[in-house]
Motif scaffolding. Structure first.
Motif, PDB file in Angstrom:
ATOM      1  N   LEU A  43      34.044  51.473  34.504  1.00 45.07           N
ATOM      2  CA  LEU A  43      35.364  51.650  33.636  1.00 45.07           C
ATOM      3  C   LEU A  43      36.660  52.242  34.262  1.00 45.07           C
ATOM      4  N   ASN A  93      38.647  49.674  26.436  1.00 42.79           N
ATOM      5  CA  ASN A  93      37.608  48.618  27.379  1.00 42.79           C
ATOM      6  C   ASN A  93      37.205  47.434  26.547  1.00 42.79           C
ATOM      7  N   ARG A 167      43.059  51.467  31.505  1.00 44.96           N
ATOM      8  CA  ARG A 167      44.160  50.385  31.458  1.00 44.96           C
ATOM      9  C   ARG A 167      44.445  49.750  32.851  1.00 44.96           C
ATOM     10  N   SER A 169      42.237  50.214  35.521  1.00 44.48           N
ATOM     11  CA  SER A 169      41.048  49.485  35.948  1.00 44.48           C
ATOM     12  C   SER A 169      40.964  47.945  35.019  1.00 44.48           C
ATOM     13  N   ALA A 170      41.451  47.918  34.105  1.00 40.48           N
ATOM     14  CA  ALA A 170      41.283  46.608  33.471  1.00 40.48           C
ATOM     15  C   ALA A 170      42.187  45.484  34.015  1.00 40.48           C
TER      16      ALA A 170
END
Length: 171
Positions: A43, A93, A167, A169-170
């Protein structure tokens, strides 16, 4: 009211203890430190193992303080902060709010329950009540509204860096 506060503290402490045990030791069907660390790292919460350790220890300390009714505002802050971070992380996530869809609804409820104790104190059936004669005890045993407000604001502020990391990492 004191029996209600005791019940709230006991239930919240049991849930937080269980969450901590799942993360740290793999008890109660949890992943344990290694696997949960991998999940946290995926995550963007790195180092994953260190983040799990921090979350699990925060939950464990909060559970202990709330169970005993000792330094209740500190326990409430640790619980509320950790649960808001969990809720925000889960919600960002999954892109969903509701727990059934992987969102942060349930941790938010736990955070709200902890924040309530920041406004009310632990009640008469708590170690905090034993210090009711000390000059500083009103901050702990019968906290002013600003103590609860501070706990809520600090819990929300704690979630901001985690939200930014998740955010990022997404993307």
């Amino acid at each position: 009211m004191d029996i209600g506060l005791l019940l709230l503290r006991l239930v919240l402490a049991l849930i937080l203890f269980t969450h901590a045990s799942q993360k740290l030791a793999g008890w109660f069907g949890g992943n344990g430190l290694r696997r949960q660390g991998e999940i946290f790292a995926s995550l963007g919460l790195r180092p994953g193992r260190g983040m799990v350790l921090a979350a699990g220890l925060s939950e464990l300390i909060a559970a202990t303080l709330l169970l005993l009714g000792l330094l209740t505002p500190v326990g409430a802050l640790l619980a509320a902060g950790t649960m808001v971070v969990a809720g925000v992380t889960m919600q960002l996530n999954s892109g969903k709010f509701w727990n059934i869809a992987g969102g942060g609804e349930y941790p938010y409820v736990l955070a709200a329950a902890a924040a309530v104790l920041g406004f009310t104190g632990a009640g008469a059936y708590a170690l905090d009540a034993q210090f009711s004669g000390a000059a500083w005890s009103t901050l702990i045993h019968e906290p002013a509204a600003w103590v609860g407000v501070l706990i809520v604001l600090a819990a929300l502020a704690a979630a901001v860096p985690f939200a930014l990391v998740v955010r990022r990492s997404a993307r």
